[in-house]
Every structure is written in C-alpha cells, then in structure tokens.
Design an enzyme around this catalytic site. Structure first.
Site, PDB file in Angstrom:
ATOM      1  N   GLY A 256       0.826  -1.198   0.000  1.00 18.84           N
ATOM      2  CA  GLY A 256       0.000   0.000   0.000  1.00 18.84           C
ATOM      3  C   GLY A 256       0.859   1.245   0.000  1.00 18.84           C
ATOM      4  O   GLY A 256       0.593   2.208  -0.713  1.00 18.84           O
ATOM      5  N   ALA A 257       1.922   1.216   0.828  1.00 17.88           N
ATOM      6  CA  ALA A 257       2.836   2.353   0.927  1.00 17.88           C
ATOM      7  C   ALA A 257       4.084   1.886   1.662  1.00 17.88           C
ATOM      8  O   ALA A 257       4.122   0.794   2.223  1.00 17.88           O
ATOM      9  CB  ALA A 257       2.177   3.523   1.657  1.00 17.88           C
ATOM     10  N   MET A 258       5.106   2.747   1.669  1.00 20.43           N
ATOM     11  CA  MET A 258       6.357   2.456   2.370  1.00 20.43           C
ATOM     12  C   MET A 258       6.838   3.699   3.084  1.00 20.43           C
ATOM     13  O   MET A 258       6.897   4.784   2.506  1.00 20.43           O
ATOM     14  CB  MET A 258       7.419   1.972   1.378  1.00 20.43           C
ATOM     15  N   GLU A 259       7.240   3.524   4.330  1.00 19.70           N
ATOM     16  CA  GLU A 259       7.511   4.629   5.242  1.00 19.70           C
ATOM     17  C   GLU A 259       8.904   5.214   5.118  1.00 19.70           C
ATOM     18  O   GLU A 259       9.512   5.594   6.129  1.00 19.70           O
ATOM     19  CB  GLU A 259       7.288   4.164   6.684  1.00 19.70           C
ATOM     20  N   HIS A 290      -1.069   6.208   8.800  1.00 18.40           N
ATOM     21  CA  HIS A 290      -0.242   5.041   9.148  1.00 18.40           C
ATOM     22  C   HIS A 290       1.229   5.307   8.832  1.00 18.40           C
ATOM     23  O   HIS A 290       2.109   5.115   9.681  1.00 18.40           O
ATOM     24  CB  HIS A 290      -0.774   3.838   8.361  1.00 18.40           C
ATOM     25  N   GLU A 291       1.483   5.762   7.599  1.00 19.76           N
ATOM     26  CA  GLU A 291       2.879   5.964   7.197  1.00 19.76           C
ATOM     27  C   GLU A 291       3.522   7.105   7.972  1.00 19.76           C
ATOM     28  O   GLU A 291       4.711   7.049   8.299  1.00 19.76           O
ATOM     29  CB  GLU A 291       2.960   6.232   5.696  1.00 19.76           C
ATOM     30  N   HIS A 294       4.905   6.034  11.231  1.00 23.54           N
ATOM     31  CA  HIS A 294       6.196   5.356  11.101  1.00 23.54           C
ATOM     32  C   HIS A 294       7.380   6.326  11.180  1.00 23.54           C
ATOM     33  O   HIS A 294       8.501   5.890  11.461  1.00 23.54           O
ATOM     34  CB  HIS A 294       6.280   4.647   9.747  1.00 23.54           C
ATOM     35  N   GLU A 313       4.567  -2.160  12.472  1.00 24.42           N
ATOM     36  CA  GLU A 313       3.312  -2.164  11.722  1.00 24.42           C
ATOM     37  C   GLU A 313       2.092  -2.087  12.634  1.00 24.42           C
ATOM     38  O   GLU A 313       1.115  -1.411  12.315  1.00 24.42           O
ATOM     39  CB  GLU A 313       3.244  -3.399  10.830  1.00 24.42           C
TER      40      GLU A 313
END
Length: 828
Positions: A256-259, A290-291, A294, A313
């Site tokens: 979905g995404a990366m932090e 969410h990201e 992080h 996570e």
C-alpha cells in the site's frame, strides 16, 4: 543468494559502527541497467572478517582502504572483507545494477499513456542490495549522502531535500541516522504539488498522466497530512525528525505504501482517476496517517532485528486508525477496521502458519518476510487497542514518549518497548505482553445468562488464555418500533471474571465486545441470535453492527452458521444499511467467499441471484442521488454477480447506469471483464476499449479481460504469459491471474489446476519473492474447491520444492481450501 541470519547480524553489529554512505547513481545508461558507486565509512571495533552485500549485474571494482579487492570473490550477494583491523575504514564499490519490473530494488516503469519513464526504489528487507552496496541490516544505521544523475527534464526525490546542480545531477541533503532499508529515491518527470507547513516543505508527486487527478485531490491530501502531522505533535514529545515530507504516488507498487523517512511512497491507485466511495477516501487517509506514524515508530526508532517488524506495523496501524478518528473528518474508521481489516487478522491466526504477534523464531531474513500478514498488522493493532483500553491512553502515550526519548535515531527491541511502557504505569505490562504478544490463535467468548426475572447475571466463558477487558452491550426492543433495538447500557467486564456480572432483566440482544476493543471471536446466545436475525439493521451504532457482522462471518467460517443463513441475513438487512464500509465488507465476503467458494456449485446460481437482487434493491434505494457512494458499491457488485449479460451489456453500450453513474474507465473495465467471463464479448471489443483507455490501468484491464475469455486459446495465451515468458510486470501478472480463474469456467480450467503447482514453483525460483507472493495469492486456483485440488496442493508441499515465500502462500491457500470443504458440509 545467501539470506542474512540473525546470528550473523548480531556478530556484525558487535563488530562494526557504520558512519556514512556516499552514494552516486547514474540513471542515464539505458533501459536495463544503471551505474552505482558507493563509499562506506565505518569503524571496526576489533580485528575480524566480515562481508558487505550487493546484487549487481556486474561488479567492476571494490577497494578497502585504497587496496583493491577481487571482484571475483563476490559469492552470491556477499563480498568478503577479510582481515579487517580495528579502527577506521573506507570501502569503495563500483557496480552496474539491474532495473526491476517486479516492484523490488530500483523499479522501472514506462507509462503507456505518454511514453514517459519513472523510477523508484523499494529497498525493504534485502532489496537495498539491488541498488548499492551495504551492510544491510536494520541496526547498522548511518548517514546517507546521495547524488543522482538523471535524464534532462526529470526531477529526483529522496529522503532529504534535493537540489538540482545542473546537467541532470541532483544532490540530496544528508540524512540523519537511518537504516539501509529506509533509503529512498524516485526519479522521473514527476508532476509535483508543493506547500509548506510549520516551516517544513510538503510535496505530492505522481506521473504526469495522473496530474489532473492528483490536482483534484491535492487539497484533501494536504489537509489530511496537516491534520495528522499536528495531531502527532500533540501526542509525541519528539518533533518530526526529518527535513521535509514528500508523498510520491508511484506505479506498480507492491504494498500500500512504504515509510521511507521524508519520502513516503504510495501505490498510485490512490490517485483516483474514477469515482470512489468515501470509505475508499477514508482508507487512503488511513494509509497517510499510518505511514506518518512510522516517521517516529520505525524511522526515528527502528527495530533491531526483523522479529520486531510487527511492532512497527501494529503501532502504525493502531495510530493510523486512532489519529484519523481524532483529527480528521473521518470519525468512524474503526468500523471499517472491524468489518474488513480485523478479519484479515482472524483468518491468518487460524491457519497452520500462525505465529505470535511478537514471534520468537525469526532466524533469517527469508523467515522475516513471511510475517507480513494480518497478524503483524490487524491482530497487532487490535492487541494495542486492547492494551490502551486496559492501561489507559494517558499512560500508554507516556510510555511511548519515554521510548522515543530513550532510543531516538537508534534501535530497540520488544523488551525495550515493554520497559518503556512499564516505566509509565504500575500495571504489569510484562505479563500482559506475555499473554497477548507471545501466544497464537483467537480466543472465543461465549455468553451464558442465568437467574430469573430481573435478577439475571452474565457469565462469559472463554476458550483461550488471554485476559480481555470488554464492553457488553445490553439491547432491548424499541416498544415504538418493532425493528429497532435500543441500547439499555454497556457494562465493563474483565475476562476471566471474578464473579458473574449482574445485568438486571434479560435483554433482547446481549453483545459481547460491543465497541470492538478486544481481539476475540464472540458467539450469541439463542435469543440474541434471533434478535440479530430480525433486528440487525435496527442497531443504532455502525461499530456495533460491525461486531455483529464479524461474528456472523466467523460463525460461517467455523461451520456454526450455514452460508445460506448468512446470505438470508444479508438479504434482509443490507438494503437498509447506510454505512459504506459495512455494505462493502458484507458484499465482498458474500460474493468472494460464500458464493464463489462456500456454496456447492449447484447452489451458486441461487446465491448469485440473491446477491443480484440485494444489489438491485440498493440501486433502487439510491435513485434520488443522495448516496452516490452506496449506489457505486451496489453497481460494482451487481456487475460482479451478474449471471446474464443483458443488463450490464446495455449499461456498457449506453455508457451509463440508468439514473447514474456514468461508466468511468474503472466501471467500463469492470463490466467488460464480467462480459468476458460470461462469454459475451471478444478480443475486438477488448482491443477497442484499450484504444479508448491506453493507460497503465487500461493495460491491466485488457490483460484481465483477455485472461477471462472462456476460450481454450485465450487461456493458454494467458498461462504462457504468466508462467513461461517471464516478461510481465508485477501488476500485469496480477491482472492476468485475476482474470484467469473463474468459477463459471471450471471445466475449461480443470487441466490448469494440476499445472499450477509445478509452474508456480518454477516461477518463484526464477523471479523472486514478490512474484512468488503474487503467484501464490492471485494465480492460485481458489475456485477449485474439491478433494482432488487439495490432494494436488498437498503433494506439492510434500515435495518441498517451493521457495519460502511461495510455500507460505500455498500453506495458507490450502488451509482455506480445507476450510471451504468443511463449510460446505454445514447443516442448513
């Protein structure tokens, strides 16, 4: 290629202190490879042998303290550094690296709409080695200085603010101390929208062909970003630790995404080019939240080893939902969590591959990759939500801030996190962690009501071992509205109980875990189930209804409720439901699991007809235009369950559903895909639609439709594309797999069920982890619910030839297949 073991990582961390990486990437050398130059400055604490990792197309040279190393000594992905002396060292590595088409390393994508090319990195776990040489483990943090040469007309994004030096050369500001897997680069002719907040530059970036769609949503995205940023600064004492905050929406992204610190990458499906529901916007906002969480938990403080990836996570998942609730217009995201996200955790936790939220045994990186599942995300977030209910939010946040202060720009493990929480409370957090984080499986809570008249008491029986703090909802029939249930009160109960809980007169519905603050399956007493069956839509709170729907879902999967009974409850109550997440979640389960897997083939037409009638009711109910999101969900699912082509073919020809909506590209491809399944379209129509929509999404839609055609030649072409040619990107592979298997085409597809296992094993060995996971998830013959399919799968596992990533997917899929076979025997 060698995987890194935990023991090797601990040994190397004790030996080395890595100070700085100076990296130069040249992206101007063609479509297949790029040049990578790395200088690593580090200290060896003692004399010893060690190694550095890289996966080059060609290693040109390596020098240690000015002395050449033999490039031929590269063993797989390890270059030995033998005979290190104590003290300072400098390692230089010159290599040529390959671009990726699988979403790993440096991914390269050419947009079919305009021919523009885009590159971005995804360096998680071991994939930094595909881009530059590194001591690749999370607890060897360093400063990263990055210079990138890119084609003229491109811009380059990175973890820090980038500066164009001329001649296509870009330099990024040095990072603070971060882990190797968090380094990020994105290069291409990006369309960018920029602003500033609290003195920091914020940016949104996407492909040029998506520019109008990003521009349309930039205001909303920046608003969500600012609101979450401000709310985190109210919660966390440590300020945002990086120099900018860019969000890049990139093509063919696997997650979905990366932090990545300062440069979060998202799948560009989140740049909406067609109509979406407000729940889908809420999901995008949750991913933003969410990201961002992080940036503190994961980037500022990073896990020491991959056994604690759950903590990154789970924390971000919990914070994402909670912060969305507190700071944005999306005030009820926990409903979506309860009906969509949390079942992901329940399902994973009941498979043979289950593991503790905090697993003990993660001996190497290959094992760690297997733990990215519903347990690490949904169950972990549920456990933290229960922890907050038990501990209190004030003490929870106090412990979090202690954790940040103790370990900023460093690494920490679960024991450090629990110690930080314990410092802020008198409660026994260590015992809680042992009960919740070191155990597997789902507890089940069952109510028993005893006593007479107005002196009833509740006993909650528990199957399992965890303590639970729950609310019990007591609901009575509304005397003025027979279909409505009204809340009498919510009672706090700790399980196990010290004594039965007085509840007064018996309610019409007694609902355990009302508010959904624990992680457990719940059951109903007989009277409560009858109240649910007749009055579910009359419950006043959507989160309460989510708990009920989740319990019904669990009952079907456990063989306690017949699939037909679930469909009957849905047919009765969903036409009156207004919460979009609930409608979407229930219809998805009813279609994708019950109609496609849990009912026998001879009963499937009736199930589809009932779901079509339900969707038709929702479409009629929304004719006034007051609820376009609900109407869109109903239209989508009507398309998906259509057993006859006439109605949807007329929509396609007219370009509109009577009364709306108009068929945008996503709906047009959805209709055409269903027509393909039903044999009511052909290659000429698919080609014409692709000419109308030549975008990347259009290419995927065409691949999906072509694979869905009920034609032997079309199936063979699709199979060859997936398993023989090896030239499909990750997204085109997934689209082809999604179209290929169809319950309506079981006889045509029967020979491919047996072919799947050997071909998937070969694909996984050739194309790596991402494609292995795609094959196991999307190309698995899930429609084939029979003993022969199960036998073939078990035989494949017995041969023990599958890579770890594929094997894990097959274990899970075969367990789901076994469950589907059991569910089919549930008495009506």
């Amino acid at each position: 290629m060698s995987v890194l073991t935990r023991d090797e990582a601990q040994t190397r961390a004790q030996l080395l202190d890595v100070h700085r990486y100076t990296i130069e990437l040249d992206l101007t050398g063609g479509a297949e490879t790029f040049a990578s130059s790395t200088v690593i400055r580090f200290t060896a604490r003692t004399g010893a042998d060690t190694f550095v990792e890289l996966k080059p197309a060609e290693l040109h040279s390596a020098t240690l303290d000015g002395q050449p190393l033999d490039p031929g000594a590269l063993d797989g992905n390890r270059l030995p550094l033998d005979g290190l002396t104590a003290g300072e060292h400098e390692l230089r590595v010159e290599a040529t690296m390959r671009y990726s088409r699988t979403g790993e390393g440096m991914h390269r994508f050419t947009d079919p709409t305009d021919g523009e090319t885009y590159l971005y990195t995804q360096l998680f776990m071991e994939d930094v080695q595909r881009v530059f040489a590194a001591f690749d483990q999370p607890d060897l943090k360093a400063v990263f200085e990055l210079t990138v040469r890119a084609p003229e007309g491109w811009s380059v994004l990175a973890n820090g603010v980038t500066e164009h030096l001329g001649d296509g050369t870009w330099r990024a500001a040095p990072t603070p101390l971060i882990s190797t897997y968090l380094v990020a680069v994105a290069a291409g002719p990006w369309h960018s929208v920029r602003t500033e907040h609290r003195g920091l530059p914020f940016g949104l970036h996407c492909r040029r062909s998506l520019a109008p769609h990003l521009d349309a949503d930039a205001g909303e995205l920046f608003e969500i970003t600012r609101q979450c940023f401000d709310r985190y600064h109210e919660k966390f004492e440590e300020p945002y630790p990086f120099d900018s905050y860019d969000q890049a929406f990139v093509p063919e992204f696997n997650a979905g995404a990366m932090e990545n610190p300062g440069l979060v990458t998202f799948r560009d499906d989140f740049v909406y080019r067609s109509a979406v529901t407000d729940t889908e916007r809420q999901t995008r906002a949750m991913v933003v939240a969410h990201e961002m969480a992080h940036m503190w938990f994961g980037d500022l403080v990073t896990l020491r080893w991959w056994d604690d990836i759950w903590l990154n996570e789970s924390f971000a998942e919990y914070m994402g939902y909670q912060t969305l609730t507190e700071a944005t217009r999306f005030t009820d995201p926990w409903t979506e969590f309860g009906v969509v996200r949390k079942p992901w955790g329940y399902d994973a936790d009941q498979r043979p591959s289950t593991h503790p939220v905090a697993p003990d045994a993660v001996p190497d990186t290959a094992s760690a990759m297997l733990n990215f599942d519903g347990i690490s995300y949904a169950k972990g977030a549920s456990a933290l939500r229960q922890l907050v209910a038990w501990l209190g939010e004030k003490d929870f946040l106090a412990g979090i801030n202690v954790h940040f202060a103790r370990h900023r720009f460093g690494n920490a493990a679960l024991a450090d996190f629990i110690d930080s929480l314990a410092s802020a409370t008198d409660r026994d957090v260590h015992a809680w962690a042992d009960a919740w984080l070191r155990t597997t499986g789902v507890d089940t809570l069952v109510p028993t009501v005893s006593g007479t008249n107005g002196d009833r008491v509740l006993t909650v029986e528990r199957t399992g071992s965890r303590p639970h703090r729950i609310c019990v909802g007591l609901y009575d029939q509304d005397l003025s509205d027979e279909g409505r249930l009204v809340l009498r009160e919510r009672v706090d109960v700790d399980v196990p109980q010290s004594a039965p809980q007085p509840i007064g007169k018996k309610p019409a519905l007694l609902l355990l875990n009302d508010g959904d603050v624990t992680y457990a399956k719940i059951r109903f007493d007989a009277d409560s189930f009858e109240a649910v069956r007749t009055g579910l839509c009359g419950l006043p709170d959507p989160l309460t209804r989510a708990v009920v729907w989740s319990a019904l879902r669990d009952a079907v999967r456990d063989g306690d409720l017949a699939p037909a009974a679930y469909l009957e409850v849905a047919r009765t109550h969903l036409p009156h439901e207004r919460d979009l997440a609930l409608v979407q979640g229930v219809l998805s389960f009813a279609t994708g699991q019950i109609a496609d897997r849990y009912v026998a083939p001879e009963d499937r037409p009736a199930a589809l007809a009932g779901l079509a009638a339900l969707c038709r009711d929702l479409i009629r109910r929304t004719e006034d235009g007051d609820d376009p999101g609900l109407r869109l969900i109903a239209v989508r699912h009507f398309i998906d369950v259509a057993a006859h082509p006439d109605t949807i073919a007329a929509w396609f020809a007219d370009g509109i559903v009577p009364g709306g909506p108009e068929l945008d590209p996503d709906l047009r491809w959805r209709v055409l895909g269903r027509l393909a399944v039903l044999g009511a379209t052909d290659e000429a129509a698919i080609a014409a639609e692709l000419e109308r929509d030549p975008s990347a999404t259009g290419q995927e839609g065409a691949a999906r439709c072509r694979a869905a055609l009920p034609d032997a030649e079309a199936k063979e072409r699709a199979w060859e594309a997936m398993f023989v040619r090896d030239d499909l990107s990750n997204y085109l592979f997934t689209a082809t797999a999604q179209g290929f298997w169809q319950p309506e085409q079981a006889e045509l597809l029967r020979p491919y069920v047996a072919r799947f296992y050997d071909d998937a094993v070969g694909l996984a060995a050739r194309r790596g982890t991402a494609m292995a996971e795609a094959a196991g998830r999307w190309a698995f013959p899930a429609h084939a619910v029979d003993e022969e399919a199960l036998r073939l799968g078990e035989a494949c596992l017995a041969r023990d030839e599958a890579t770890p990533a594929l094997r894990r997917k097959l274990v899970d899929q075969l367990d789901d297949l076994s469950r589907a076979l059991r569910v089919r025997t549930t008495p009506a």
